[in-house]
Design an enzyme around this catalytic site. Sequence first.
Site, PDB file in Angstrom:
ATOM      1  N   ARG A  61      -7.720   1.842  -5.974  1.00 23.37           N
ATOM      2  CA  ARG A  61      -6.272   2.083  -5.965  1.00 23.37           C
ATOM      3  C   ARG A  61      -5.621   1.686  -7.292  1.00 23.37           C
ATOM      4  NH1 ARG A  61      -1.401  -0.618  -3.127  1.00 23.37           N
ATOM      5  NH2 ARG A  61      -0.067   1.156  -2.595  1.00 23.37           N
ATOM      6  N   ILE A  63       3.433   5.146  -4.619  1.00 25.63           N
ATOM      7  CA  ILE A  63       2.126   5.302  -3.984  1.00 25.63           C
ATOM      8  C   ILE A  63       2.278   4.589  -2.643  1.00 25.63           C
ATOM      9  CG2 ILE A  63       1.194   3.261  -5.174  1.00 25.63           C
ATOM     10  CD1 ILE A  63      -1.559   4.560  -5.085  1.00 25.63           C
ATOM     11  N   SER A  64       1.904   5.242  -1.572  1.00 25.50           N
ATOM     12  CA  SER A  64       2.156   4.720  -0.231  1.00 25.50           C
ATOM     13  C   SER A  64       1.412   3.422   0.041  1.00 25.50           C
ATOM     14  CB  SER A  64       1.751   5.753   0.822  1.00 25.50           C
ATOM     15  OG  SER A  64       2.546   6.905   0.708  1.00 25.50           O
ATOM     16  N   GLN A  65       1.959   2.669   0.960  1.00 23.99           N
ATOM     17  CA  GLN A  65       1.353   1.428   1.445  1.00 23.99           C
ATOM     18  C   GLN A  65      -0.039   1.745   1.985  1.00 23.99           C
ATOM     19  OE1 GLN A  65       3.849  -0.214   4.464  1.00 23.99           O
ATOM     20  NE2 GLN A  65       2.329  -1.676   5.174  1.00 23.99           N
TER      21      GLN A  65
END
Length: 172
Positions: free
Chosen positions: A85, A111-113
């Site tokens: 990530r 950027i999503s959780q």
Amino acid sequence: MVSLQNAKISMTWKEDLKTLLITIRCQGQLKIYLKILQKIKNKFFSSESMEKGKLSDNLNYLLELLRKEGIDNENILNAISKVPRENFVSEIQREYAYENRPLPIPCGQTISQPYTVAFMLLLLEVKPAEKILEVGTGSGYEAALLAELGANVYTIERIPELANSAQNKKKK
């Protein structure tokens, strides 16, 4: 030159700064953007959360947290462990890559959780060679996870800067 020496963070100040940074970033002034972010980080944020040498420890912590939250699909957890990530966020955000929270990416996007991403993947029940259309590439992280799960991923992004960045990450 902006001095952050005596600045106090307030919601208005943070929102104004966020707007300024988004404008600078979207106008292609990456060096100015990164310098400002580094000054803010040095002034207001401690480095205790994560250090580069601790990314793998933090990944393990995140995987354990996801398991506790009900993400029990080992294929998804393996994909999360294989797709770094930290490669999908800015240099200044890398130390936070494995915190279970969204992180800013260029042009006012995030950027999503990790939990949200893992939950979406769980609901998708991705099968190898399955064709998936992703609308809104963003950083490219979700597309990379889908590809790691064996899907044939087609993704569309309306913001050219994000599309180019994701395409460059795909080549790496």
